[in-house]
Write a protein that holds these residues in place. Sequence first.
Motif, PDB file in Angstrom:
ATOM      1  N   LEU A 118     -16.288  21.375   3.042  1.00 32.61           N
ATOM      2  CA  LEU A 118     -17.462  20.627   2.584  1.00 32.61           C
ATOM      3  C   LEU A 118     -18.007  21.206   1.285  1.00 32.61           C
ATOM      4  O   LEU A 118     -18.319  20.475   0.344  1.00 32.61           O
ATOM      5  CB  LEU A 118     -18.547  20.649   3.666  1.00 32.61           C
ATOM      6  N   GLU A 119     -18.114  22.515   1.238  1.00 37.05           N
ATOM      7  CA  GLU A 119     -18.660  23.167   0.052  1.00 37.05           C
ATOM      8  C   GLU A 119     -17.774  22.969  -1.162  1.00 37.05           C
ATOM      9  O   GLU A 119     -18.257  22.906  -2.302  1.00 37.05           O
ATOM     10  CB  GLU A 119     -18.861  24.660   0.325  1.00 37.05           C
ATOM     11  N   ALA A 120     -16.467  22.842  -0.927  1.00 34.55           N
ATOM     12  CA  ALA A 120     -15.531  22.625  -2.037  1.00 34.55           C
ATOM     13  C   ALA A 120     -15.505  21.163  -2.483  1.00 34.55           C
ATOM     14  O   ALA A 120     -14.860  20.835  -3.485  1.00 34.55           O
ATOM     15  CB  ALA A 120     -14.127  23.069  -1.627  1.00 34.55           C
ATOM     16  N   GLY A 121     -16.183  20.304  -1.750  1.00 34.59           N
ATOM     17  CA  GLY A 121     -16.183  18.889  -2.099  1.00 34.59           C
ATOM     18  C   GLY A 121     -14.880  18.192  -1.784  1.00 34.59           C
ATOM     19  O   GLY A 121     -14.602  17.098  -2.298  1.00 34.59           O
ATOM     20  N   VAL A 122     -14.078  18.794  -0.913  1.00 35.43           N
ATOM     21  CA  VAL A 122     -12.769  18.248  -0.579  1.00 35.43           C
ATOM     22  C   VAL A 122     -12.891  17.124   0.441  1.00 35.43           C
ATOM     23  O   VAL A 122     -12.089  16.182   0.450  1.00 35.43           O
ATOM     24  CB  VAL A 122     -11.854  19.375  -0.045  1.00 35.43           C
ATOM     25  N   VAL A 123     -13.894  17.198   1.313  1.00 35.78           N
ATOM     26  CA  VAL A 123     -14.123  16.158   2.309  1.00 35.78           C
ATOM     27  C   VAL A 123     -15.571  15.694   2.225  1.00 35.78           C
ATOM     28  O   VAL A 123     -16.466  16.455   1.842  1.00 35.78           O
ATOM     29  CB  VAL A 123     -13.805  16.650   3.739  1.00 35.78           C
ATOM     30  N   ARG A 124     -15.790  14.424   2.582  1.00 36.36           N
ATOM     31  CA  ARG A 124     -17.148  13.883   2.609  1.00 36.36           C
ATOM     32  C   ARG A 124     -17.894  14.337   3.857  1.00 36.36           C
ATOM     33  O   ARG A 124     -19.123  14.464   3.855  1.00 36.36           O
ATOM     34  CB  ARG A 124     -17.100  12.354   2.577  1.00 36.36           C
ATOM     35  N   ALA A 125     -17.147  14.527   4.942  1.00 34.71           N
ATOM     36  CA  ALA A 125     -17.720  14.968   6.210  1.00 34.71           C
ATOM     37  C   ALA A 125     -16.650  15.757   6.947  1.00 34.71           C
ATOM     38  O   ALA A 125     -15.451  15.566   6.721  1.00 34.71           O
ATOM     39  CB  ALA A 125     -18.186  13.778   7.046  1.00 34.71           C
ATOM     40  N   ALA A 126     -17.094  16.675   7.824  1.00 37.85           N
ATOM     41  CA  ALA A 126     -16.154  17.496   8.577  1.00 37.85           C
ATOM     42  C   ALA A 126     -16.633  17.603  10.022  1.00 37.85           C
ATOM     43  O   ALA A 126     -17.812  17.830  10.281  1.00 37.85           O
ATOM     44  CB  ALA A 126     -16.024  18.887   7.954  1.00 37.85           C
ATOM     45  N   TYR A 127     -15.697  17.435  10.954  1.00 33.47           N
ATOM     46  CA  TYR A 127     -16.027  17.389  12.376  1.00 33.47           C
ATOM     47  C   TYR A 127     -15.165  18.383  13.148  1.00 33.47           C
ATOM     48  O   TYR A 127     -14.096  18.784  12.690  1.00 33.47           O
ATOM     49  CB  TYR A 127     -15.788  15.982  12.922  1.00 33.47           C
ATOM     50  N   ASP A 128     -15.635  18.715  14.340  1.00 35.35           N
ATOM     51  CA  ASP A 128     -14.821  19.575  15.195  1.00 35.35           C
ATOM     52  C   ASP A 128     -13.917  18.764  16.117  1.00 35.35           C
ATOM     53  O   ASP A 128     -12.977  19.294  16.707  1.00 35.35           O
ATOM     54  CB  ASP A 128     -15.688  20.537  16.007  1.00 35.35           C
ATOM     55  N   SER A 129     -14.173  17.462  16.253  1.00 35.91           N
ATOM     56  CA  SER A 129     -13.378  16.600  17.123  1.00 35.91           C
ATOM     57  C   SER A 129     -12.423  15.738  16.304  1.00 35.91           C
ATOM     58  O   SER A 129     -12.863  15.014  15.405  1.00 35.91           O
ATOM     59  CB  SER A 129     -14.298  15.685  17.941  1.00 35.91           C
ATOM     60  N   PRO A 130     -11.124  15.766  16.595  1.00 32.79           N
ATOM     61  CA  PRO A 130     -10.173  14.934  15.847  1.00 32.79           C
ATOM     62  C   PRO A 130     -10.508  13.446  15.907  1.00 32.79           C
ATOM     63  O   PRO A 130     -10.334  12.730  14.915  1.00 32.79           O
ATOM     64  CB  PRO A 130      -8.838  15.226  16.541  1.00 32.79           C
ATOM     65  N   SER A 131     -10.985  12.958  17.048  1.00 29.32           N
ATOM     66  CA  SER A 131     -11.258  11.528  17.168  1.00 29.32           C
ATOM     67  C   SER A 131     -12.378  11.068  16.239  1.00 29.32           C
ATOM     68  O   SER A 131     -12.484   9.875  15.933  1.00 29.32           O
ATOM     69  CB  SER A 131     -11.620  11.183  18.612  1.00 29.32           C
ATOM     70  N   ALA A 132     -13.178  12.007  15.730  1.00 29.27           N
ATOM     71  CA  ALA A 132     -14.300  11.644  14.861  1.00 29.27           C
ATOM     72  C   ALA A 132     -13.846  11.110  13.513  1.00 29.27           C
ATOM     73  O   ALA A 132     -14.629  10.450  12.822  1.00 29.27           O
ATOM     74  CB  ALA A 132     -15.216  12.848  14.656  1.00 29.27           C
ATOM     75  N   VAL A 133     -12.605  11.352  13.128  1.00 29.48           N
ATOM     76  CA  VAL A 133     -12.134  10.876  11.827  1.00 29.48           C
ATOM     77  C   VAL A 133     -11.386   9.547  11.938  1.00 29.48           C
ATOM     78  O   VAL A 133     -10.863   9.042  10.948  1.00 29.48           O
ATOM     79  CB  VAL A 133     -11.231  11.922  11.124  1.00 29.48           C
ATOM     80  N   CYS A 134     -11.330   8.974  13.128  1.00 29.05           N
ATOM     81  CA  CYS A 134     -10.517   7.779  13.346  1.00 29.05           C
ATOM     82  C   CYS A 134     -11.104   6.516  12.730  1.00 29.05           C
ATOM     83  O   CYS A 134     -10.497   5.447  12.817  1.00 29.05           O
ATOM     84  CB  CYS A 134     -10.266   7.577  14.839  1.00 29.05           C
ATOM     85  N   GLY A 135     -12.278   6.627  12.123  1.00 31.03           N
ATOM     86  CA  GLY A 135     -12.809   5.487  11.382  1.00 31.03           C
ATOM     87  C   GLY A 135     -12.130   5.295  10.044  1.00 31.03           C
ATOM     88  O   GLY A 135     -12.299   4.259   9.400  1.00 31.03           O
ATOM     89  N   ALA A 136     -11.349   6.280   9.609  1.00 29.52           N
ATOM     90  CA  ALA A 136     -10.625   6.176   8.338  1.00 29.52           C
ATOM     91  C   ALA A 136      -9.441   5.231   8.485  1.00 29.52           C
ATOM     92  O   ALA A 136      -8.932   4.997   9.588  1.00 29.52           O
ATOM     93  CB  ALA A 136     -10.148   7.555   7.893  1.00 29.52           C
ATOM     94  N   ASP A 137      -8.995   4.692   7.366  1.00 30.49           N
ATOM     95  CA  ASP A 137      -7.838   3.789   7.387  1.00 30.49           C
ATOM     96  C   ASP A 137      -6.572   4.521   7.836  1.00 30.49           C
ATOM     97  O   ASP A 137      -5.784   3.994   8.613  1.00 30.49           O
ATOM     98  CB  ASP A 137      -7.595   3.199   5.993  1.00 30.49           C
ATOM     99  N   ASP A 138      -6.374   5.712   7.280  1.00 28.49           N
ATOM    100  CA  ASP A 138      -5.159   6.479   7.532  1.00 28.49           C
ATOM    101  C   ASP A 138      -5.527   7.831   8.131  1.00 28.49           C
ATOM    102  O   ASP A 138      -6.493   8.468   7.700  1.00 28.49           O
ATOM    103  CB  ASP A 138      -4.370   6.705   6.241  1.00 28.49           C
ATOM    104  N   ILE A 139      -4.745   8.285   9.101  1.00 32.25           N
ATOM    105  CA  ILE A 139      -4.993   9.546   9.782  1.00 32.25           C
ATOM    106  C   ILE A 139      -3.805  10.467   9.543  1.00 32.25           C
ATOM    107  O   ILE A 139      -2.673  10.149   9.945  1.00 32.25           O
ATOM    108  CB  ILE A 139      -5.177   9.349  11.303  1.00 32.25           C
TER     109      ILE A 139
END
Length: 284
Positions: free
Chosen positions: A41-62
């Motif tokens: 997050l601090e590096a600006g590499v991701v917009r959001a970061a989660y501890d659960s893999p399923s939390a990123v499933c709103g993205a088009d590609d996983i």
Amino acid sequence: MRSVGVIGLGLIGGSFARAATAAGATVVGADSCAQTRRAALEAGVVRAAYDSPSAVCGADDIFIAVPVGSVESIFADIADALSPTSVIFDGGSCKRSVISKAAEQLGDNRRRFVPSHPIAGNENSGFSASNVDLFKNCWAVLCTDGVDEEAVQVVSLAWQQVGANTVNMSAAEHDDIFAVVSHLPHLLSYALVESIRTRPDSARYLHYAASGFRDFTRVASSHPIMWRDICLANADNLLASLVRFREELDTLEGAIKDGNSVLLYERFASARQLRRDWAATLED
């Protein structure tokens, strides 16, 4: 690029997240380590970061970038959160085992899972080792048998946009090739270092080790969990490679015992030539 969810923000996942962000994608990440999530997050590499893999499933590609022994649990975690249009791909060094776990866990989404393997990396690990240029001009192998054609096109483009060139290969061929040129060299490097570590006077030997030892054993600095999982996931091919390697060692041992200088020279000269020819292709 479409939006991307990266599961595992280590060397491979972190580098993909960096390169995808640089290419204009909206990237979110998931990682079990709070320190890694904070760093991304601090590096600006991701917009959001989660501890659960399923939390990123709103993205088009996983993109799944975890040790191959952990892939099954990731599949199980995300299976119910995936949309019918989700495209999933991975970066593991073994493909048959990953495909088998995908078939067990992903249900109808299996056809939108594209097994892939970027031929890039080094002996370092973790997000701190990630590099936006890691995939520039490398090969990314795709195993496309039984995979939705549109998903293949999406993943091919994703790899190209982070700098890689893509090539199709069957999972069986992939695991056979990389047992020889990647998995076996890592195993041998670990074995040499361990054989010295177990000596009571190991420090005495290491005191005089120089560039030859350093070059041969560089990959023994790689992450032990990742390589433990790879060895077990590709056991049949790795064991076959070990048999062939032992045969060559036996030949050299016999030549040394017999004082057969001709055979030693022939073996060393032919190996030297092949190594030089291969190295020349890297420089082109």
